[in-house]
Design a protein around this motif. Structure first.
Motif, PDB file in Angstrom:
ATOM      1  N   GLN A 273      34.154  49.334  48.916  1.00  0.00           N
ATOM      2  CA  GLN A 273      35.317  48.561  48.481  1.00  0.00           C
ATOM      3  C   GLN A 273      34.902  47.452  47.516  1.00  0.00           C
ATOM      4  O   GLN A 273      35.583  47.198  46.519  1.00  0.00           O
ATOM      5  N   MET A 274      33.789  46.795  47.822  1.00  0.00           N
ATOM      6  CA  MET A 274      33.300  45.744  46.922  1.00  0.00           C
ATOM      7  C   MET A 274      32.903  46.309  45.574  1.00  0.00           C
ATOM      8  O   MET A 274      33.156  45.693  44.527  1.00  0.00           O
ATOM      9  N   GLU A 275      32.290  47.467  45.578  1.00  0.00           N
ATOM     10  CA  GLU A 275      31.889  48.088  44.307  1.00  0.00           C
ATOM     11  C   GLU A 275      33.125  48.464  43.484  1.00  0.00           C
ATOM     12  O   GLU A 275      33.113  48.322  42.251  1.00  0.00           O
ATOM     13  N   ASP A 276      34.184  48.946  44.178  1.00  0.00           N
ATOM     14  CA  ASP A 276      35.433  49.237  43.476  1.00  0.00           C
ATOM     15  C   ASP A 276      36.008  47.960  42.872  1.00  0.00           C
ATOM     16  O   ASP A 276      36.451  47.944  41.702  1.00  0.00           O
ATOM     17  N   SER A 283      36.016  45.386  34.429  1.00  0.00           N
ATOM     18  CA  SER A 283      36.983  45.897  33.449  1.00  0.00           C
ATOM     19  C   SER A 283      37.932  44.780  33.005  1.00  0.00           C
ATOM     20  O   SER A 283      38.233  44.637  31.803  1.00  0.00           O
ATOM     21  N   GLU A 284      38.378  43.983  33.996  1.00  0.00           N
ATOM     22  CA  GLU A 284      39.265  42.869  33.672  1.00  0.00           C
ATOM     23  C   GLU A 284      38.547  41.827  32.825  1.00  0.00           C
ATOM     24  O   GLU A 284      39.148  41.218  31.914  1.00  0.00           O
ATOM     25  N   LEU A 285      37.259  41.634  33.113  1.00  0.00           N
ATOM     26  CA  LEU A 285      36.478  40.672  32.325  1.00  0.00           C
ATOM     27  C   LEU A 285      36.362  41.127  30.879  1.00  0.00           C
ATOM     28  O   LEU A 285      36.494  40.321  29.933  1.00  0.00           O
ATOM     29  N   ILE A 372      27.360  42.599  47.569  1.00  0.00           N
ATOM     30  CA  ILE A 372      26.899  43.994  47.527  1.00  0.00           C
ATOM     31  C   ILE A 372      25.400  44.061  47.793  1.00  0.00           C
ATOM     32  O   ILE A 372      24.912  44.943  48.511  1.00  0.00           O
ATOM     33  N   ALA A 373      24.659  43.108  47.197  1.00  0.00           N
ATOM     34  CA  ALA A 373      23.211  43.060  47.440  1.00  0.00           C
ATOM     35  C   ALA A 373      22.918  42.802  48.915  1.00  0.00           C
ATOM     36  O   ALA A 373      21.996  43.391  49.508  1.00  0.00           O
ATOM     37  N   MET A 374      23.716  41.916  49.535  1.00  0.00           N
ATOM     38  CA  MET A 374      23.546  41.653  50.966  1.00  0.00           C
ATOM     39  C   MET A 374      23.846  42.897  51.789  1.00  0.00           C
ATOM     40  O   MET A 374      23.147  43.204  52.765  1.00  0.00           O
TER      41      MET A 374
END
Length: 398
Positions: A273-276, A283-285, A372-374
């Motif tokens: 979910q975080m990766e999504d 994309s927004e950035l 995500i890294a965690m």
């Protein structure tokens, strides 16, 4: 002596009657001696027969007690051997707890070492189950240690009872052998018996009644029976304890493994979910960056148009005084300058707002990347490191 008084005196006259009296008394004496010999022989035979009868009865009593002692000795020996085997199983079970406990502690240390300090709790469900697992294994080890000590003490008591039986049986065997020799001893073999016992020191013995003699063996038998009963009860208890201990550890290991699997699934789901979200934020950035560039381009073009309008106004300001008429063209140029200036100000604010939005998006992007890294680190700890430790946990029936 009475016959000798009737012997005729030397030198006197010969009296046949006196000789007859002496002879008669001699015959009576011989008859009396014959009766004495016969009666003595009969008495000796009866005494010997009675003695043999008593010896035979004694041998049967000794033989009976010997069999009882041998039976109890065999039983306590078998029971002691069973306890020794059980003690070995307990020690193996105790050693079998060391590797699972070590793996559990290593998993706790690894998870504590790699646990995030903010996004997740330090003690999640897996940690709680690991702590329970540690407590269960340590409790089982403590119980097994105490049980091992109890078995060792019971083995000592069994061997003590066994020693008393062996000593009693040894003495009974020796007594049986001696009484058997007495039974077989005759007047013809007494000389060899005297030679065999000659020079041997006879130890003083305490007077023991037959009842006391029997009670001493009964006490040894009762003690062996009591220790055997205690030993059997202890074995039954330990057998049940070994089964229950193995079942408890197996159950907790399964619960902990299930908690690991559920946690791994949850981590993977949250990470996905975080990766999504990260992809959407990136994309927004990109879109926000493109919007800012478009605003800057539009603002530059508007500034050019504003410069043109301002240049026209300045140029019209060079008309002759009489021609300085506030005509529609002048009004339109002034309105255009105002509109263009307002638009440029709005676009400047929009660019500033875009920069603020980009900074917020960047902060979220960094936070998502950190989380995500965690999750990757937590996933590696649970799915790889802890799994390697827990693969060594094999709990079989003790």
């Amino acid at each position: 002596m009475a016959v000798q008084h009737r012997i005729p005196q030397q030198g006197g006259g010969i009296s046949l009657d006196n000789f007859e009296i002496v002879r008669n008394y001699s015959e009576l004496f011989r008859a009396k001696c014959s009766r004495l010999i016969s009666e003595t022989d009969e008495a000796c035979k009866n005494i010997e027969k009675d003695a043999n009868k008593q010896l035979d009865r004694r041998l049967k009593d000794v033989q009976f007690l010997k069999k009882e002692l041998e039976l109890k000795l065999e039983e306590i020996t078998v029971e002691t051997d069973d306890l020794i085997v059980l003690h070995s199983r307990v020690m193996k079970a105790l050693n079998a707890c060391k590797d699972p406990l070590k793996a559990t502690v290593q998993c706790l240390e690894e998870r504590m070492k790699h646990s995030p300090s903010s996004s997740e709790e330090l003690h999640d469900e897996v940690d709680r189950e690991l702590l329970k697992e540690k407590e269960v294994i340590e409790g089982a080890s403590s119980v097994l240690q105490r049980v091992g000590e109890q078995i060792t003490e019971q083995i000592r008591l069994n061997r003590s009872a066994k020693y008393l039986l062996e000593q009693d049986l040894k003495e009974k065997s020796k007594a049986h052998c001696i009484d058997t020799s007495c039974m077989l001893t005759t007047t013809h073999s007494i000389d060899s018996l005297n030679k065999s016992t000659k020079g041997k020191t006879v130890l003083p013995s305490l007077p023991v009644t037959p009842k006391q003699w029997e009670n001493m063996s009964d006490m040894n038998i009762d003690k062996a029976e009591q220790q055997k009963a205690n030993s059997m009860s202890l074995r039954a208890l330990v057998e049940s304890l070994l089964e229950q201990t193995a079942a408890d550890i197996q159950k907790q290991v399964q619960v902990t493994s299930a908690a690991f699997q559920l946690n791994i699934h949850d981590i993977k789901s949250a990470k996905s979910q975080m990766e999504d979200q990260l992809a959407k934020f990136q994309s927004e950035l990109t879109s926000q960056h493109k919007t800012r560039e478009d605003l800057v381009v539009a603002m530059t073009e508007t500034e050019h148009i504003l410069s043109l309008a301002q240049a026209r106004l300045a140029l019209r300001g060079q008309r002759p005084p009489k021609e300085q008429c506030h005509d529609p063209a002048q009004s339109r140029l002034l309105a255009e300058v105002q509109q263009l200036t307002a638009s440029i100000n709005k676009m400047r604010k929009a660019v500033a707002q875009s920069d603020e939005e980009r900074r917020a998006l960047l902060r979220c992007e960094l936070e998502l990347q950190k989380n995500i890294a965690m999750k990757d680190d937590s996933l590696y700890t649970d799915e790889v490191v802890c799994k390697q430790h827990r693969d060594s946990i094999v709990i079989r029936n003790f």
